[in-house]
Design a protein around this motif. Structure first.
Motif, PDB file in Angstrom:
ATOM      1  N   ALA A  35       0.818  -1.761   0.388  1.00  0.00           N
ATOM      2  CA  ALA A  35       0.132  -0.188   0.028  1.00  0.00           C
ATOM      3  C   ALA A  35       0.852   1.458  -0.245  1.00  0.00           C
ATOM      4  O   ALA A  35       0.923   2.000  -0.712  1.00  0.00           O
ATOM      5  N   ALA A  36       1.666   1.263   0.652  1.00  0.00           N
ATOM      6  CA  ALA A  36       2.685   2.491   0.463  1.00  0.00           C
ATOM      7  C   ALA A  36       3.393   2.341  -0.532  1.00  0.00           C
ATOM      8  O   ALA A  36       3.640   3.626  -0.618  1.00  0.00           O
ATOM      9  N   ILE A  37       4.136   1.460  -1.027  1.00  0.00           N
ATOM     10  CA  ILE A  37       4.429   1.984  -2.257  1.00  0.00           C
ATOM     11  C   ILE A  37       4.064   2.152  -3.577  1.00  0.00           C
ATOM     12  O   ILE A  37       3.666   3.187  -4.327  1.00  0.00           O
ATOM     13  N   ARG A  42       2.171   7.009  -6.959  1.00  0.00           N
ATOM     14  CA  ARG A  42       0.625   7.470  -7.803  1.00  0.00           C
ATOM     15  C   ARG A  42       2.090   9.023  -8.261  1.00  0.00           C
ATOM     16  O   ARG A  42       0.990  10.160  -8.665  1.00  0.00           O
ATOM     17  N   THR A  43       2.539   9.451  -7.611  1.00  0.00           N
ATOM     18  CA  THR A  43       2.835  11.014  -7.332  1.00  0.00           C
ATOM     19  C   THR A  43       4.467  10.593  -8.434  1.00  0.00           C
ATOM     20  O   THR A  43       5.119  11.800  -8.280  1.00  0.00           O
ATOM     21  N   TRP A  46       8.494   9.755 -14.511  1.00  0.00           N
ATOM     22  CA  TRP A  46       8.687   8.663 -15.738  1.00  0.00           C
ATOM     23  C   TRP A  46      10.144   7.992 -14.963  1.00  0.00           C
ATOM     24  O   TRP A  46       9.692   6.697 -14.682  1.00  0.00           O
ATOM     25  N   ASP A  47      11.088   8.795 -14.342  1.00  0.00           N
ATOM     26  CA  ASP A  47      12.536   8.359 -14.048  1.00  0.00           C
ATOM     27  C   ASP A  47      11.986   7.880 -12.334  1.00  0.00           C
ATOM     28  O   ASP A  47      13.419   6.474 -12.450  1.00  0.00           O
ATOM     29  N   GLU A  48      11.518   8.917 -11.135  1.00  0.00           N
ATOM     30  CA  GLU A  48      11.475   8.079 -10.243  1.00  0.00           C
ATOM     31  C   GLU A  48      11.034   6.118 -10.726  1.00  0.00           C
ATOM     32  O   GLU A  48      11.009   5.251  -9.452  1.00  0.00           O
ATOM     33  N   LEU A  49       9.667   6.476 -10.895  1.00  0.00           N
ATOM     34  CA  LEU A  49       8.950   4.832 -11.676  1.00  0.00           C
ATOM     35  C   LEU A  49      10.511   4.479 -11.911  1.00  0.00           C
ATOM     36  O   LEU A  49      10.322   2.606 -11.498  1.00  0.00           O
ATOM     37  N   GLU A 148      -0.524   0.479 -13.100  1.00  0.00           N
ATOM     38  CA  GLU A 148      -1.781   1.817 -12.701  1.00  0.00           C
ATOM     39  C   GLU A 148      -0.632   3.542 -12.746  1.00  0.00           C
ATOM     40  O   GLU A 148      -1.325   4.271 -14.024  1.00  0.00           O
ATOM     41  N   ARG A 149       0.570   3.483 -12.842  1.00  0.00           N
ATOM     42  CA  ARG A 149       1.366   4.754 -13.084  1.00  0.00           C
ATOM     43  C   ARG A 149       0.995   5.435 -14.448  1.00  0.00           C
ATOM     44  O   ARG A 149       1.968   6.155 -14.766  1.00  0.00           O
ATOM     45  N   GLN A 150       1.981   3.900 -15.060  1.00  0.00           N
ATOM     46  CA  GLN A 150       2.091   4.309 -16.609  1.00  0.00           C
ATOM     47  C   GLN A 150       1.176   4.441 -17.707  1.00  0.00           C
ATOM     48  O   GLN A 150       1.486   4.909 -17.796  1.00  0.00           O
ATOM     49  N   ILE A 151      -0.120   3.905 -16.782  1.00  0.00           N
ATOM     50  CA  ILE A 151      -1.869   4.015 -17.643  1.00  0.00           C
ATOM     51  C   ILE A 151      -1.613   5.759 -17.507  1.00  0.00           C
ATOM     52  O   ILE A 151      -1.845   6.385 -18.170  1.00  0.00           O
ATOM     53  N   GLU A 152      -1.516   6.450 -16.092  1.00  0.00           N
ATOM     54  CA  GLU A 152      -1.634   7.430 -15.816  1.00  0.00           C
ATOM     55  C   GLU A 152      -0.640   8.601 -16.155  1.00  0.00           C
ATOM     56  O   GLU A 152      -0.587   9.410 -16.898  1.00  0.00           O
ATOM     57  N   LEU A 153       0.462   7.874 -16.621  1.00  0.00           N
ATOM     58  CA  LEU A 153       1.623   9.089 -17.057  1.00  0.00           C
ATOM     59  C   LEU A 153       1.554   9.228 -18.417  1.00  0.00           C
ATOM     60  O   LEU A 153       1.719  10.594 -19.362  1.00  0.00           O
ATOM     61  N   VAL A 154       1.051   7.488 -19.420  1.00  0.00           N
ATOM     62  CA  VAL A 154       1.286   7.776 -20.450  1.00  0.00           C
ATOM     63  C   VAL A 154      -0.404   8.514 -21.219  1.00  0.00           C
ATOM     64  O   VAL A 154      -0.542   9.199 -22.026  1.00  0.00           O
ATOM     65  N   LYS A 155      -1.282   7.866 -20.314  1.00  0.00           N
ATOM     66  CA  LYS A 155      -2.753   8.832 -20.490  1.00  0.00           C
ATOM     67  C   LYS A 155      -2.751   8.309 -21.850  1.00  0.00           C
ATOM     68  O   LYS A 155      -3.632   8.945 -23.127  1.00  0.00           O
TER      69      LYS A 155
END
Length: 227
Positions: A35-37, A42-43, A46-49, A148-155
Motif C-alpha cells: 500500500a505504501a509503495i 501515484r506521484t 517516469w524516471d522515479e518510477l 497503473e502509474r504507467q497508464i496515468e503517465l501515458v494517458k
C-alpha cells in the motif's frame, strides 16, 4: 501511514537483525508495504518510477530475475499495449515482447499503420516468473501500482490487452479471452480492447482474423469514433 511497529521491524531487518513474524503478521506487513509503495508510485514521474521498479523487491520474483522489464515506447502514445509478463529473452534484454511473439506483435501493429516506437508496451508483471509460469495473484498485486502509474503517465486513448492473463488482471475477471474480446471495455475511463496474445496466434494462425477485428475496434476507439 505505515504502523510504527511495522516500520521498526523494517529498520531492524535492514540492519541485518532477524525479526520473526507470525504468518498473519507477515501478511499484514506485506500488505502495508504494498500500500505504501502504491501510494508513492501515484506521484512519481517516469524516471522515479523506472528506478522504483528496477529496485523493487516486493515479491519472490526479485530473487530469480536477471533484471526488471519496465516497458518501452512512446511515453505519450495514443496506444498502450499490455502483455502478461517477461519471458526468458525479455528478462535477458530488459525489453517486453521480443523474440517470435514480439515480431508477431510488430506485424500486427504494422498492419494498422503503427510502428513499435509509436506505442507504449508494458506488462502486468515487471519480472519474469520462473519457467514462464502464469503470474501468481500476489505477484500481480505487487506490480499493480506500477502499471497503473504507467497508464496515468501515458494517458492513452486506448489500451490493448493481449492475452488472457493481461486481460483478466486489468479487468479483474476470470472470463476467457473469447468472451472478453470483440467489444469495448473500460479501465479508469480509458477504452480497453482485449485480443489474443501474439504467441497464441503463432500456434493458432486461424485466429488472426479475429485479432484483426479487435485491432480495427481499437483503432476506432483511439480515433474517438464509435465502437
Amino acid at each position: 501511514m505505515i504502523h510504527p511497529e511495522r516500520q521498526r521491524r523494517a529498520y531492524l531487518q535492514a540492519m541485518g537483525v532477524d525479526v520473526w513474524l507470525s504468518r498473519d503478521s507477515a501478511d499484514v506487513v506485506a500488505d502495508e508495504t504494498e500500500a505504501a509503495i502504491g501510494a508513492a508510485a501515484r506521484t512519481m514521474d517516469w524516471d522515479e518510477l523506472r528506478v522504483c521498479v528496477a529496485e523493487c523487491s516486493q515479491c519472490r520474483l526479485a530473487q530469480s530475475r536477471t533484471q526488471t522489464v519496465f516497458g518501452v515506447g512512446n511515453p505519450t502514445a495514443d496506444w498502450l499495449i499490455v502483455g502478461e509478463a517477461p519471458g526468458a529473452e525479455e528478462d535477458r534484454r530488459g525489453e517486453p515482447f521480443v523474440g517470435r511473439a514480439g515480431k508477431m506483435l510488430d506485424e500486427m501493429l504494422r498492419a494498422i499503420g503503427l510502428q513499435r516506437d509509436a506505442v507504449f508496451i508494458a506488462n502486468v508483471l515487471k519480472c519474469r516468473p520462473p519457467n514462464n509460469r502464469d503470474p501468481k495473484p500476489d505477484e500481480a498485486a505487487a506490480c499493480r501500482a506500477y502499471l497503473e502509474r504507467q497508464i496515468e503517465l501515458v494517458k492513452p486513448r486506448v489500451i490493448l490487452a493481449v492475452g488472457k492473463i493481461a486481460a483478466q488482471n486489468l479487468l479483474q475477471t476470470d472470463d476467457p479471452v473469447g468472451r472478453m474480446r470483440g467489444r469495448q471495455h473500460e479501465l479508469n475511463g480509458v477504452p480497453l480492447v482485449v485480443t489474443y496474445h501474439p504467441a497464441y496466434l503463432l500456434r493458432r494462425p486461424s485466429q488472426k482474423r479475429k485479432s484483426w477485428s479487435d485491432l480495427c475496434l481499437a483503432m476506432r476507439l483511439a480515433d474517438g469514433a464509435a465502437p
